[in-house]
Every structure is written in structure tokens, then in C-alpha cells.
Design an enzyme around this catalytic site. Structure first.
Site, PDB file in Angstrom:
ATOM      1  N   ASP A   7       0.865  -1.179   0.000  1.00  0.00           N
ATOM      2  CA  ASP A   7       0.000   0.000   0.000  1.00  0.00           C
ATOM      3  C   ASP A   7       0.902   1.230   0.000  1.00  0.00           C
ATOM      4  OD1 ASP A   7       0.906   0.311   2.612  1.00  0.00           O
ATOM      5  OD2 ASP A   7      -1.081   0.282   3.531  1.00  0.00           O
ATOM      6  N   CYS A  64       3.247  -2.962   4.166  1.00  0.00           N
ATOM      7  CA  CYS A  64       2.378  -1.821   4.484  1.00  0.00           C
ATOM      8  C   CYS A  64       3.155  -0.961   5.482  1.00  0.00           C
ATOM      9  CB  CYS A  64       1.009  -2.266   4.990  1.00  0.00           C
ATOM     10  SG  CYS A  64       0.979  -3.082   6.594  1.00  0.00           S
ATOM     11  N   HIS A  97      11.021 -23.471   9.572  1.00  0.00           N
ATOM     12  CA  HIS A  97      10.033 -24.151  10.413  1.00  0.00           C
ATOM     13  C   HIS A  97       8.582 -23.966   9.968  1.00  0.00           C
ATOM     14  CE1 HIS A  97      12.810 -24.527  14.205  1.00  0.00           C
ATOM     15  NE2 HIS A  97      13.340 -25.058  13.111  1.00  0.00           N
ATOM     16  N   HIS A 132       8.072 -30.338  11.296  1.00  0.00           N
ATOM     17  CA  HIS A 132       7.484 -29.026  10.987  1.00  0.00           C
ATOM     18  C   HIS A 132       6.334 -29.160   9.985  1.00  0.00           C
ATOM     19  CE1 HIS A 132      10.631 -27.339  13.352  1.00  0.00           C
ATOM     20  NE2 HIS A 132      11.559 -27.912  12.591  1.00  0.00           N
TER      21      HIS A 132
HETATM   22  C1  RB5 Z   1      -1.832   3.031   6.257  1.00  0.00           C
HETATM   23  O1  RB5 Z   1      -1.782   4.312   6.771  1.00  0.00           O
HETATM   24  C2  RB5 Z   1      -1.494   2.013   7.337  1.00  0.00           C
HETATM   25  O2  RB5 Z   1      -2.579   1.871   8.185  1.00  0.00           O
HETATM   26  C3  RB5 Z   1      -1.111   0.693   6.710  1.00  0.00           C
HETATM   27  O3  RB5 Z   1      -0.045   0.873   5.841  1.00  0.00           O
HETATM   28  C4  RB5 Z   1      -0.665  -0.412   7.657  1.00  0.00           C
HETATM   29  O4  RB5 Z   1       0.323   0.044   8.519  1.00  0.00           O
HETATM   30  C5  RB5 Z   1      -1.722  -1.148   8.341  1.00  0.00           C
HETATM   31  O5  RB5 Z   1      -1.472  -2.080   9.113  1.00  0.00           O
END
Ligand code: RB5
Length: 140
Positions: A7, A64, A97, A132
Site C-alpha cells: 500500500d 504496508c 520451520h 514441521h
Molecule cells: C496506512 O496508513 C497504514 O494503516 C497501513 O499501511 C498499515 O500500517 C496497516 O497495518
């Protein structure tokens, strides 16, 4: 092929990782935020994990802001074993694992140098199998 998605919170780190992995000789395909524009991390996780499950991608990386949301989203998908890693020990052992097939990292948490080492470790470490595998079967 290695699939990498992020993202907006993981956009800058994704770009670093794409460049690094291509330099290492990996075929890399990327998706998610375009130019750092806001996108929803569950949508990115769904698209990327589908490529892993179809076999189109051997493994995937998801980024993210923290790595938490996108790893939660990925782990909702049957057959995906996504591991949020902040160091090379975690990356090594989640391969040995857990036979993790998706590596998650936080673009606002882990710096690019460390993230590249984590990715290298994840992509070059083999699953040990044996006891595992029994545990993974229970997960599934
Ligand atoms: C986006 O601002 C943020 O919430 C996302 O990148 C992430 O960290 C969510 O877990």
C-alpha cells in the site's frame, strides 16, 4: 517469479526491494500503490496471494506501514503462510520451520538495508520438513 505488493505506507520500501531483488537476478513483479497513492492493504494482499496460490509467483513480499495489517489480511487466505519479520533470524526460521510463502515487512518500521537482508534470507532459506510439516498440516 517473486511478487511484491504494497500500500502507500510500504511504497518507498517496495521500490527499494524491487531494485535490490532485480539486482540479485530475481524476476520481480510488483503491484499496489502507484506513486505512493493511497490504496487499501487487504486488496493488495488478496491480489498478491492469488499469484502465490496459482503458482505464478514462487513467493511474495507484502509491505504496508507496519506490516501488521497486510500480514493479517494475507493470513486470512487458506494456503497462505505470511510471516511479519523484523530481522533475519525471524526470516530464516519462518522458512525453516513454518515454510512461510509470504514475507511481510513494515515500510515505516524497517529500514531498506535491513529489509533487503531480510528478503535475501527469506528467499534463500529452505523449509526443513519433518516434524514441521506435521505442524503446518495442523495449521491448514
Ligand atoms: C496506512 O496508513 C497504514 O494503516 C497501513 O499501511 C498499515 O500500517 C496497516 O497495518
Amino acid at each position: 517469479m517473486i511478487m511484491i505488493g504494497s500500500d502507500h505506507g510500504g511504497y518507498a520500501l517496495r521500490k527499494e526491494l524491487v531494485e535490490h531483488l532485480r539486482e540479485q537476478g530475481y524476476e520481480v513483479s510488483e503491484t499496489g500503490s502507484v506513486n505512493g497513492e493511497s490504496v487499501d492493504y487487504p486488496d493488495v494482499a488478496k491480489e498478491v496471494c492469488a499469484k502465490v496460490l496459482s503458482g505464478e509467483a514462487e513467493k511474495a513480499l507484502l509491505i504496508c506501514g507496519t506490516g501488521i495489517g497486510i500480514s493479517m489480511a494475507a493470513n486470512k487466505i487458506r494456503g497462505i503462510r505470511a510471516a511479519l519479520c523484523t530481522d533475519c533470524y525471524m526470516a530464516e526460521f519462518t522458512r525453516r520451520h513454518n515454510n512461510a510463502n509470504v514475507l511481510c515487512m513494515g515500510g515505516r518500521v524497517t529500514g531498506p538495508g535491513t529489509a533487503c537482508k531480510i528478503a535475501d534470507t527469506f528467499l534463500t532459506t529452505e523449509f526443513e520438513g519433518g516434524r514441521h510439516q506435521r505442524r503446518i498440516d495442523k495449521l491448514e
